[in-house]
Motif scaffolding. Structure first.
Motif, PDB file in Angstrom:
ATOM      1  N   SER A 179       0.935   6.925  -8.533  1.00  0.00           N
ATOM      2  CA  SER A 179      -0.155   7.036  -7.141  1.00  0.00           C
ATOM      3  C   SER A 179      -1.285   8.027  -7.542  1.00  0.00           C
ATOM      4  O   SER A 179      -2.326   8.068  -6.879  1.00  0.00           O
TER       5      SER A 179
ATOM      6  N   THR B 146      -3.998  -8.128   0.936  1.00  0.00           N
ATOM      7  CA  THR B 146      -3.147  -7.989   2.004  1.00  0.00           C
ATOM      8  C   THR B 146      -3.905  -7.584   3.456  1.00  0.00           C
ATOM      9  O   THR B 146      -4.485  -6.615   3.029  1.00  0.00           O
TER      10      THR B 146
ATOM     11  N   TYR C 264       0.580  -1.095   0.046  1.00  0.00           N
ATOM     12  CA  TYR C 264       0.109   0.012   0.086  1.00  0.00           C
ATOM     13  C   TYR C 264       1.040   1.366  -0.062  1.00  0.00           C
ATOM     14  O   TYR C 264       0.588   2.192  -0.806  1.00  0.00           O
TER      15      TYR C 264
ATOM     16  N   LYS D 263      -1.666  -7.428  -9.733  1.00  0.00           N
ATOM     17  CA  LYS D 263      -0.582  -6.733  -9.251  1.00  0.00           C
ATOM     18  C   LYS D 263       0.395  -6.248 -10.397  1.00  0.00           C
ATOM     19  O   LYS D 263       1.017  -5.183 -10.197  1.00  0.00           O
TER      20      LYS D 263
ATOM     21  N   GLY E 163       1.260  -2.138 -11.073  1.00  0.00           N
ATOM     22  CA  GLY E 163       2.751  -1.948 -10.865  1.00  0.00           C
ATOM     23  C   GLY E 163       3.504  -2.456  -9.610  1.00  0.00           C
ATOM     24  O   GLY E 163       4.677  -2.129  -9.265  1.00  0.00           O
ATOM     25  N   MET E 164       2.734  -3.273  -8.834  1.00  0.00           N
ATOM     26  CA  MET E 164       3.446  -4.083  -7.976  1.00  0.00           C
ATOM     27  C   MET E 164       4.278  -5.076  -8.187  1.00  0.00           C
ATOM     28  O   MET E 164       5.350  -5.352  -7.452  1.00  0.00           O
TER      29      MET E 164
ATOM     30  N   GLN F 262      -8.077   8.658  -2.936  1.00  0.00           N
ATOM     31  CA  GLN F 262      -7.071   8.932  -3.524  1.00  0.00           C
ATOM     32  C   GLN F 262      -7.256   9.404  -5.047  1.00  0.00           C
ATOM     33  O   GLN F 262      -6.314  10.027  -5.590  1.00  0.00           O
TER      34      GLN F 262
ATOM     35  N   ASN G 240     -11.023   0.537   3.670  1.00  0.00           N
ATOM     36  CA  ASN G 240      -9.961   0.328   2.702  1.00  0.00           C
ATOM     37  C   ASN G 240     -10.401   0.816   1.277  1.00  0.00           C
ATOM     38  O   ASN G 240      -9.642   1.530   0.581  1.00  0.00           O
TER      39      ASN G 240
ATOM     40  N   SER H 207       1.843   2.012  -3.339  1.00  0.00           N
ATOM     41  CA  SER H 207       0.561   2.512  -4.196  1.00  0.00           C
ATOM     42  C   SER H 207       0.466   3.761  -3.864  1.00  0.00           C
ATOM     43  O   SER H 207      -0.451   4.544  -4.500  1.00  0.00           O
TER      44      SER H 207
ATOM     45  N   ARG I  87     -10.415   4.634   1.391  1.00  0.00           N
ATOM     46  CA  ARG I  87      -9.407   5.187   1.356  1.00  0.00           C
ATOM     47  C   ARG I  87      -8.833   5.162  -0.169  1.00  0.00           C
ATOM     48  O   ARG I  87      -8.220   6.156  -0.711  1.00  0.00           O
TER      49      ARG I  87
ATOM     50  N   PHE J  49      -5.308   8.601   4.507  1.00  0.00           N
ATOM     51  CA  PHE J  49      -4.202   7.916   3.756  1.00  0.00           C
ATOM     52  C   PHE J  49      -4.134   8.171   2.180  1.00  0.00           C
ATOM     53  O   PHE J  49      -3.053   8.395   1.649  1.00  0.00           O
ATOM     54  N   GLY J  50      -5.428   8.155   1.797  1.00  0.00           N
ATOM     55  CA  GLY J  50      -5.553   8.272   0.316  1.00  0.00           C
ATOM     56  C   GLY J  50      -5.244   9.422  -0.076  1.00  0.00           C
ATOM     57  O   GLY J  50      -4.903   9.818  -1.392  1.00  0.00           O
TER      58      GLY J  50
ATOM     59  N   ILE K 193      -5.108   1.160  -5.172  1.00  0.00           N
ATOM     60  CA  ILE K 193      -5.250  -0.355  -5.031  1.00  0.00           C
ATOM     61  C   ILE K 193      -6.055  -0.523  -3.824  1.00  0.00           C
ATOM     62  O   ILE K 193      -5.915  -0.128  -2.978  1.00  0.00           O
ATOM     63  N   VAL K 194      -6.594  -1.734  -4.103  1.00  0.00           N
ATOM     64  CA  VAL K 194      -7.118  -2.485  -2.723  1.00  0.00           C
ATOM     65  C   VAL K 194      -6.656  -3.933  -2.849  1.00  0.00           C
ATOM     66  O   VAL K 194      -7.199  -4.662  -3.718  1.00  0.00           O
ATOM     67  N   SER K 195      -5.852  -4.280  -2.037  1.00  0.00           N
ATOM     68  CA  SER K 195      -5.450  -5.587  -2.256  1.00  0.00           C
ATOM     69  C   SER K 195      -5.797  -6.638  -1.276  1.00  0.00           C
ATOM     70  O   SER K 195      -6.858  -6.135  -0.422  1.00  0.00           O
TER      71      SER K 195
ATOM     72  N   GLU L  75       6.725   5.858  -8.806  1.00  0.00           N
ATOM     73  CA  GLU L  75       5.545   5.491  -8.013  1.00  0.00           C
ATOM     74  C   GLU L  75       4.844   6.811  -7.807  1.00  0.00           C
ATOM     75  O   GLU L  75       3.523   6.760  -7.663  1.00  0.00           O
TER      76      GLU L  75
END
Lengths: 361, 254
Positions: free
Chosen positions: B77, B86, A249, B48, B52-53, B157, B150, A252, B153, B101-102, B82-84, B73
Motif C-alpha cells: 500500500s 468498481t 480498495y 489487477k 496485487g488484486m 496515498q 478517487n 489497496s 485519494r 482514506f489515501g 489504484i483507481v479501479s 498488503e
C-alpha cells in the motif's frame, strides 16, 4: 450499498448547520440512558420508592428484605442485561452491515443464532430422551441452555471461519451464512416435531427472548465478554472504515482482508453468541440501530458510529423492556415481540423512503 | 529519483486459465504508460495482477528492486495505489475525508491525521482541482466528480506507482483531458510511474511515453511514434472499414 441517508432527515432536523452535533447527541443519549435505566428499575408489580432502590444498589442492608430481593435478584440484573444486549447487538449489526455492504444485514445473518438455537433445541428436547423433565431442575437447565447455546453458535462460527479461508467473494460468505441458518432451522423443526409439549414450550419460550433469564452471577461472565467485544470493535474501527470503500480498495490501502474478515466475524460472534446464549435471540435491534446512528450523525465513520450505536442500542432496549412490563399489563410481554414491533415499521420506513435500498449488490 | 519496473515471465489469468503468457517488460524511467487492447483481451486482468488484486499464475513484477508479489498488503500500500472501475457508493462522508482514506497506510490505529498527512491530502485536492467539492458529501457527486475524487485519494496515498483502470471512462471531454494532463504532470513533476488502461488511443498517442498493446494474445511495448509508424493499430481490426490516419493520429471510418 449505503443508500443515501442525506435524504432521510429525521424530523427535518438533520441538515442543520456546520456545528458539530455529535457531542450534544451523545449527551442527550447518555441522559436518556440514565433516565430509562432508573425507570426500568422503578417500574414493576411492586412499587419501591426510588430512594430505597438507590440505597439497595449501593449496598444498604437495612432496606426491606423483600425489596432487596426484588431489586438485586430480578430488576437490577435484568436492566443490566438490557444494557449489554442493546449495546452488543447494535455493534454486531453495524459490523455485519459494513462487512457485507448490505443495509439489511444484522447480527443473526451468519446463522450464528440458529446455531445457538440448535444447541438449545438439542439440549431441551434431548433431556426428555434420557427421561428428565426441564421443569425438574430449573437452575441446571438454565446453565445447560447457556452452555449448549454457546456450543451451537461456536460450531457455526467454526464452520464459517473454515470456509472463509477458501472463499474469495464476501457475498458468497453471506449467502453461505443464510444457507447454514436455513439448514439449522430445518433440523430444529424436525427436533420440535418429535418432542413433547413441555419441552416444546421451554424451547419456544427461549426463542421469545428473555432478559430476566440472566442471573446476577451470570452477569459477572456476560459483562466482561461484551466489554471485550465492544472494545475490540472500536479498535478495528479503522479497518471497518476502509471496508466502506469495498474490499478491493481496502486491500489497496493495506488491509489484510483475510485477517480483517476473521476478526470482524469473531467479534460479532462473541457479542451475538454470548447475548443469545443468555437472553435468547432478540431481533431487529441489530439491523435498526446502526441505521438510526447513521441518520442521526450523518456520518459513516465507525469511530463515531460504534459509540453512537452502543448508546442508541442501550436506550432502545431499555425502552423496549419498560414497554414489556408496563403497569397496565397483567403480565410481562416477550421482549422479542416488542423489539419486532418497534423495529419492523422502522425498516419498512427506511425501505419506502429510500429506493436505493433495493439496489443491493 | 527514477522508478524502474520489470515484468519477468509473467503469466496472468483467472483460476489457472491463462489469458496472457510470458510477459516480459522493462521500463527504466518514470513513464506514463497506457495499456491498450480490445475488450476481453486482458487489460484489466493485467492491471489487477500488477496491483496485487489477482494472484499471478507465474512470474514476477519487480518495482524499484522489490518483487511486488512477495509484499504484504501493508508494504504494497506504500508502493502502489489504484483507481479501479468498481463503483464506490458511500453516503455520510465528506469529500475531504474520502481523499483522506489515501493516508490509511500511514496513520495510527485510530486513523488520526498528522500534519504531513494533512499536507498530502491538501496537495492531492489541489492537484486534482477539487477544492470546490471538499465540503460536499461523496454521495452528492456526479460520476465524473467521483472519479476525480478517487484519483485524489490515490494521489494522497503518495505511492511511486499508480495503476488506474480506465480512469477517464465516466468523464466528459473537458474532465477527460484534465485528468490525462494531471497524470502527465504527476509523471513529469512528481516522480511517479503511472500505468492506466484506456480505449482512447488517440489521446494516449498524444500524451503517453509508452503504450502496451495487447493483440493476438501477445503484449508488446511501443512508443507512440513506433506504434504509428509500424501501423500496429491497423492489426487490431480485421476489417477494411476502419483505417488509421498516420498524419492526424485518428481512426477513420470508411
Amino acid at each position: 450499498m449505503y443508500f443515501n441517508l442525506k435524504k432521510l432527515h429525521l424530523f427535518g432536523l438533520m441538515k442543520s448547520t456546520i456545528f458539530n452535533k455529535i457531542p450534544y447527541l451523545a449527551l442527550f443519549l447518555i441522559s436518556g440512558a440514565v433516565l430509562f435505566f432508573g425507570m426500568d428499575l422503578f417500574l414493576g408489580s411492586v412499587t419501591i420508592p426510588f430512594k430505597s432502590i438507590i440505597n439497595i444498589i449501593l449496598g444498604d442492608v437495612n432496606e426491606k428484605e423483600s425489596w432487596r430481593i426484588i431489586i438485586l435478584e430480578a430488576r437490577f440484573p435484568k436492566t443490566i442485561a438490557a444494557l449489554l444486549c442493546g449495546a452488543a447487538l447494535s455493534v454486531s449489526g453495524l459490523q455485519m452491515q459494513t462487512l457485507f455492504r448490505n443495509p439489511l444485514a444484522g447480527p443473526y445473518i451468519l446463522g450464528i443464532s440458529s446455531g445457538a438455537g440448535l444447541g438449545v433445541a438439542i439440549f431441551i428436547m434431548g433431556l426428555s430422551f434420557i427421561g428428565i423433565s426441564t421443569s425438574d431442575l430449573s437452575i441446571a437447565t438454565n446453565s445447560g441452555i447457556v452452555i449448549s447455546s454457546i456450543l451451537g453458535s461456536f460450531t457455526v462460527l467454526a464452520i464459517l471461519l473454515a470456509l472463509i479461508n477458501r472463499i474469495k467473494d464476501i457475498m458468497t460468505i453471506l449467502i453461505l451464512g443464510v444457507m447454514i441458518g436455513s439448514i439449522i432451522t430445518a433440523i430444529i423443526g424436525i427436533i420440535q416435531y418429535f418432542s413433547q409439549d413441555v419441552q416444546l414450550k421451554s424451547f419456544i419460550m427461549w426463542t421469545m427472548g428473555d432478559l430476566s433469564a440472566v442471573t446476577s452471577n451470570e452477569l459477572l461472565i456476560l459483562t466482561p465478554i461484551v466489554f471485550v467485544g465492544l472494545i475490540g470493535s472500536f479498535i478495528i474501527s479503522k479497518n471497518l472504515n476502509a471496508y466502506l470503500l469495498g474490499e478491493e480498495y481496502a486491500k489497496s490501502l493495506g488491509v489484510n482482508l483475510k485477517r480483517a474478515r476473521i476478526i470482524i466475524i469473531l467479534i460479532t460472534s462473541i457479542l451475538t453468541g454470548s447475548i443469545t446464549a443468555y437472553c435468547g435471540p432478540i431481533g431487529f435491534i441489530g439491523i435498526v440501530i446502526p441505521h438510526l446512528a447513521r441518520m442521526l450523525s450523518n456520518s459513516s465513520d465507525h469511530r463515531i458510529l460504534i459509540p453512537l450505536s452502543i448508546l442508541l442500542g442501550i436506550n432502545v432496549l431499555l425502552i423496549a423492556d419498560i414497554i414489556s412490563q408496563l403497569p397496565v399489563l397483567e403480565q410481562t410481554l416477550p421482549i422479542n415481540s416488542i423489539t419486532s414491533l418497534i423495529g419492523i415499521p422502522f425498516i419498512i420506513w427506511i425501505i419506502l423512503k429510500n429506493k436505493k435500498i433495493t439496489n443491493l449488490n | 529519483m527514477s522508478n524502474t519496473l520489470k515484468i519477468a515471465a509473467l503469466t496472468i489469468g483467472y483460476n489457472k486459465k491463462s489469458i496472457l503468457t510470458n510477459i516480459d517488460i522493462i521500463s527504466q524511467k518514470n513513464q506514463l504508460i497506457s495499456v491498450f487492447g480490445r475488450n476481453g483481451k486482458g487489460k484489466s486482468t493485467l492491471l489487477k495482477t500488477l496491483s496485487g488484486m489477482l494472484p499471478a499464475i507465474t512470474g514476477h513484477f519487480i518495482f524499484n528492486g522489490v518483487d511486488v508479489f512477495n509484499l504484504s498488503e501493508k508494504e504494497k500500500s506504500k508502493l502502489i495505489s489504484i483507481v479501479s472501475t468498481t463503483k464506490t457508493d458511500i453516503a455520510g462522508i465528506k469529500v475531504s475525508d474520502f481523499v483522506a482514506f489515501g493516508r490509511y497506510p500511514y496513520t495510527n490505529w485510530l486513523g488520526i491525521n498528522k500534519k504531513e498527512d494533512d499536507a498530502e491530502i491538501n496537495n492531492a485536492i489541489y492537484l486534482c482541482n477539487i477544492e470546490n467539492l471538499c465540503n460536499k458529501d461523496y454521495s452528492e457527486l456526479s460520476d465524473g466528480e467521483k472519479q476525480k475524487v478517487n484519483i485524489a485519494r490515490a494521489i494522497a496515498q503518495n505511492t511511486p506507482l499508480i495503476i488506474l483502470d480506465e480512469p477517464t471512462v465516466h468523464l466528459d471531454l473537458i474532465n477527460n483531458i484534465e485528468v490525462l494532463k494531471l497524470l502527465k504532470k504527476l509523471v513529469e513533476n512528481h516522480a511517479k510511474t503511472i500505468i492506466f488502461s484506456t480505449h482512447q488511443i488517440e489521446y494516449a498517442l498524444q500524451i503517453c511515453d509508452e503504450i502496451w498493446l495487447i493483440n493476438n494474445d501477445i503484449i508488446a511495448t511501443y512508443s507512440p511514434v513506433e506504434l504509428i509508424n509500424k501501423e500496429k493499430l491497423k492489426e487490431l481490426f480485421d476489417d477494411d472499414t476502419i483505417s488509421f490516419d498516420k498524419v492526424t493520429g485518428t481512426f477513420k471510418i470508411r
